[in-house]
Every structure is written in C-alpha cells, then in structure tokens.
Design an enzyme around this catalytic site. Structure first.
Site, short mmCIF file in Angstrom:
data_model
loop_
_atom_site.label_atom_id
_atom_site.label_comp_id
_atom_site.label_asym_id
_atom_site.label_seq_id
_atom_site.Cartn_x
_atom_site.Cartn_y
_atom_site.Cartn_z
N TYR A 54 2.23 -8.89 3.03
CA TYR A 54 1.72 -8.76 1.57
C TYR A 54 1.95 -10.37 1.14
CZ TYR A 54 1.94 -3.75 1.77
OH TYR A 54 1.86 -2.45 2.25
N GLN A 180 3.82 5.77 7.46
CA GLN A 180 3.29 5.45 6.31
C GLN A 180 1.73 5.58 6.49
OE1 GLN A 180 3.30 1.59 3.43
NE2 GLN A 180 5.17 2.46 3.95
N1 NAP Z 1 1.26 0.97 5.05
C1 NAP Z 1 -0.09 0.32 4.49
O1 NAP Z 1 -0.74 0.13 5.51
C2 NAP Z 1 -0.19 0.33 3.13
C3 NAP Z 1 -1.62 0.17 2.43
C4 NAP Z 1 -1.51 -0.05 1.18
C5 NAP Z 1 -0.59 0.27 0.63
N2 NAP Z 1 0.67 0.41 0.95
C6 NAP Z 1 1.96 0.70 0.06
O2 NAP Z 1 1.62 1.62 -0.85
C7 NAP Z 1 1.88 1.18 -2.15
C8 NAP Z 1 0.99 1.81 -3.11
O3 NAP Z 1 -0.76 1.59 -2.68
P1 NAP Z 1 -1.46 1.29 -3.86
O4 NAP Z 1 -1.10 0.19 -4.82
O5 NAP Z 1 -2.83 1.06 -3.25
O6 NAP Z 1 -1.38 2.61 -4.92
P2 NAP Z 1 -2.49 3.26 -6.02
O7 NAP Z 1 -1.67 4.16 -6.76
O8 NAP Z 1 -3.38 4.04 -5.23
O9 NAP Z 1 -3.26 2.14 -6.47
C9 NAP Z 1 -2.20 1.09 -7.63
C10 NAP Z 1 -3.07 0.31 -8.30
O10 NAP Z 1 -3.98 1.29 -9.28
C11 NAP Z 1 -3.69 0.65 -10.37
N3 NAP Z 1 -3.01 1.80 -11.46
C12 NAP Z 1 -1.51 2.30 -11.04
N4 NAP Z 1 -1.30 3.10 -11.91
C13 NAP Z 1 -2.25 2.91 -13.13
C14 NAP Z 1 -2.21 3.90 -14.14
N5 NAP Z 1 -1.27 4.45 -14.50
N6 NAP Z 1 -3.37 3.35 -14.89
C15 NAP Z 1 -4.28 2.66 -14.61
N7 NAP Z 1 -4.26 2.18 -13.37
C16 NAP Z 1 -3.38 2.39 -12.73
C17 NAP Z 1 -3.25 -0.46 -10.59
O11 NAP Z 1 -4.08 -1.62 -10.39
P3 NAP Z 1 -4.96 -2.65 -11.50
O12 NAP Z 1 -4.12 -2.48 -12.70
O13 NAP Z 1 -4.83 -3.85 -10.82
O14 NAP Z 1 -6.35 -1.82 -11.53
C18 NAP Z 1 -2.30 -0.41 -9.31
O15 NAP Z 1 -1.96 -1.61 -8.76
C19 NAP Z 1 1.58 -0.53 -1.94
O16 NAP Z 1 2.23 -1.32 -2.86
C20 NAP Z 1 2.21 -0.62 -0.67
O17 NAP Z 1 3.77 -0.61 -0.84
C21 NAP Z 1 0.79 0.61 2.36
#
Ligand code: NAP
Length: 325
Positions: A54, A180
């Site tokens: 990351y 995960q």
């Molecule tokens: N193992 C893997 O391959 C893998 C892959 C991906 C992620 N992950 C892990 O999973 C975690 C979560 O994934 P993700 O970040 O994709 O989660 P997500 O909940 O699907 O997306 C998060 C994004 O959505 C937006 N958001 C979140 N809450 C919001 C709200 N209440 N209102 C409006 N927009 C909102 C924000 O982006 P904006 O404000 O920028 O639009 C935020 O950065 C990652 O941080 C990482 O630790 C793991």
C-alpha cells in the site's frame, strides 16, 4: 462494538475494522490517520489492516507514526500486513511467496511500522510458482519468530487454502487461520459458494474487504463520478469501469431504494448486510476522512433492520449464482 472470533482462533476482532488501502499516505497523512484511527478505536475497533504494497510502503509508515502518536497499549489492538507484490524490482522480489522474500519482507514491514510484531500477516495473493509447502514453512517460521501471531491468505482459492491447511497439519506447523477476500452485496460468489466448505469444515476466519465496493454502495456514483472521490484519484483509473458499469449501477439504484424504504442510509445497509453473515469475522472499512469513519461505525445500529424479508429483497437483486461473476 461486537467482537467475533477470527474463525476458530482464540483471538477476537471487532466486527468493524479499519484499513489503509488507497487512503493512507495518498489521501490521509499522519495527523488525519491519528484522527481516523482514534475515531475507530473510540468506537471499539481493535483491528487495523495494512499491506507492504500500500502506497509503496508509505501506508505502513503512516500507520506506525500514527500509532506512536496515539500511544495505545500494544495489547489493545491488532495490526496486519500482507506480502506478495513486493516493493523492489528483482527476480525474487516481486509477485512471489518464496521463503527468502517472506522472511525478508516481515523485517521490512516491522521497520516501517516501527513495531516489534504485527498481529496478523497475510499472503496477499497465491503464488502459483512457489510450492505451497515452501510458503507454509516460511509463514510458520515467521509466527515462530514472534514477528507475527497469526497468518492467513488473501484471495486464494479454496483448494489452495485447504492444501496449505493440510500441509501444516501434516507437519504440525502453524496453520493459516483467516482469509481476506472481497465481499459485498455486488461480489458474493467466492465467499458464499467457493468458501462455504472452508467456514463449515475448517472454521476458517475472514477479514473481508471493500464492503462498500470502493464507495459504489454509498450511492454516490449513481449519478456519475463525484469530484474528489476514489474514482478521480491518480492511479485509480482502472476503477472507473467499475463505477460506470451499468449493471452495477442499476443494482446500486435498486438497493438504494430498499434502504430508503426501510429508512436507513444506503451505506449503512451495505455494511450491515456484510455483518449479518456469521462467516464474516470482521468487515474492514475504508475511509478517506474521519467523518466517514464515524458514519460507517453507525452501521452497527441498523443490523436489526435487515429482517429476513429485507434480506430476501436484497437477494432478489444480488444473490450469488453458480453461473455468474
Ligand atoms: N486483501 C486485499 O486484496 C484487499 C484489497 C482491497 C482492500 N483491502 C482492505 O480492505 C480495506 C477496505 O477496502 P476499501 O477501502 O475498498 O473499502 P470500501 O468501504 O469498499 O471503500 C472505502 C472508500 O469508500 C468511500 N467511503 C467510505 N465510507 C464512506 C461514506 N460513509 N460515505 C461516502 N463515501 C465513503 C471512501 O472513498 P472516497 O471518499 O475517496 O470516495 C473510502 O475510502 C482496505 O483499506 C484494505 O485494508 C484488501
């Protein structure tokens, strides 16, 4: 906050957790990370997810610096990292789970975090070119060294995970205990169908990612791509197809209508829907600002509103079918 066992492991994780992909370093500096992590911790979050890759290692540095400023008791929270893609070019350093790389990688992560150990360590993707046995031994050795406490997989096939568990059992090694995977209302098949046996027969834990499908399941992309959202970030161009996919947007609008009907925020319904699944140990949320962390934590209060009738309506729009995805 609710706490769930990580599968059959003794450790318990908060049902909602916080991850740093895309956000830490790129959108969230150390001070903002302090605010977001504090808001999560105050709501009962005890697990913070990270990965070597990351922000090219900077995400671990930001989280480590934030943890230092926050000064929490080390035993009160869990931190993770993950290895696969690597940080340097080199024949043995990229896209690999070979023994040398894994044993070197953990040292690099601990240095960037400035921690003595991480709690969870994941093999971020399967490596078809390294024998699973070599990877299992290396992960076992990391656990034995005290540099991590539990190890797991990320986006491995069920067959690969079962192979790893069986190798570990045969040699009396530390087994992988958690996966995960991506899991949200629009991405269900692997978790619900392929992994069903892992949860039932092996008691595998799960730390699921992208519960809001990168923000799509907040409804904010229903009328186009909003300024300042993840879709507009440099390097995230590949996600634009996902945010403008008509089928996904059509489902998102229909799901939004259900949320409106039951009087809850769409994003809360999306997170609560993940929490309803007992095979989910923790839902890793992501947030580009602290207000989103606070907002997402409130999803815990709407779980009861997802009655069997509401779940069936969601299934009509998104149920996983063997022939789909
Ligand atoms: N193992 C893997 O391959 C893998 C892959 C991906 C992620 N992950 C892990 O999973 C975690 C979560 O994934 P993700 O970040 O994709 O989660 P997500 O909940 O699907 O997306 C998060 C994004 O959505 C937006 N958001 C979140 N809450 C919001 C709200 N209440 N209102 C409006 N927009 C909102 C924000 O982006 P904006 O404000 O920028 O639009 C935020 O950065 C990652 O941080 C990482 O630790 C793991």
């Amino acid at each position: 906050m609710e706490y769930r066992h990580l599968g059959r492991a003794g450790i318990r994780v908060s049902a909602l957790s916080l991850g740093s992909w895309v956000t830490f370093h790129n959108q969230v500096d150390v001070d903002a990370a302090v605010d977001s992590m504090a808001a999560a911790y105050d709501a009962g979050v005890n697990f913070f997810d990270n990965a070597e890759v990351y922000a090219g290692g900077k995400s671990e540095e930001v989280m480590g610096a934030a943890l230092k400023k926050l000064g929490w008791r080390r035993s009160s929270y869990l931190v993770s990292t993950k290895f696969y893609w690597g940080l340097s070019e080199g024949v043995n350093e990229q896209n690999t789970l070979n023994r040398k790389r894994l044993l070197e990688a953990i040292n690099g992560s601990l240095k960037r975090f400035d921690l003595e150990y991480v709690d969870l360590v994941f093999c971020h993707r399967p490596d078809p070119t390294t024998p699973i046995e070599e990877t299992v031994w290396a992960m076992h050795n990391i656990i034995e060294s005290g540099k991590a406490f539990y190890w797991g997989t990320s986006e491995w096939s069920a067959a690969e995970i079962i192979a790893a568990i069986e190798i570990a059992e045969r040699h009396h090694l530390h087994k992988p205990v958690m996966e995960q995977p991506q899991y949200n209302m629009l991405h269900r098949k692997r978790f619900e169908i392929e992994y069903a046996r892992l949860f039932k027969d092996y008691g595998y834990g799960s730390t699921i990612w992208s519960p809001l499908a990168s923000g799509l399941l907040t409804g904010k992309y229903n009328k186009g791509i909003p300024e300042g959202s993840r879709a507009t970030l440099k390097g995230m161009e590949w996600l634009r197809d996902h945010f403008t996919n008509e089928d996904a947007l059509d489902k998102s609008r229909k799901l939004q209508a259900i949320a409106d009907d039951i009087g809850v925020k769409f994003s809360h319904m999306a997170l609560a829907w993940c929490l309803k699944n007992p095979n989910v140990s923790t839902v890793i949320t992501g947030a580009s600002r602290v207000e989103q962390v606070r907002d997402n934590m409130a999803a815990l209060t709407v779980v009861d509103k997802l009655t069997p009738d509401v779940m069936a309506r969601i299934d009509e729009i998104t149920a996983a079918k063997v022939e789909e995805e």
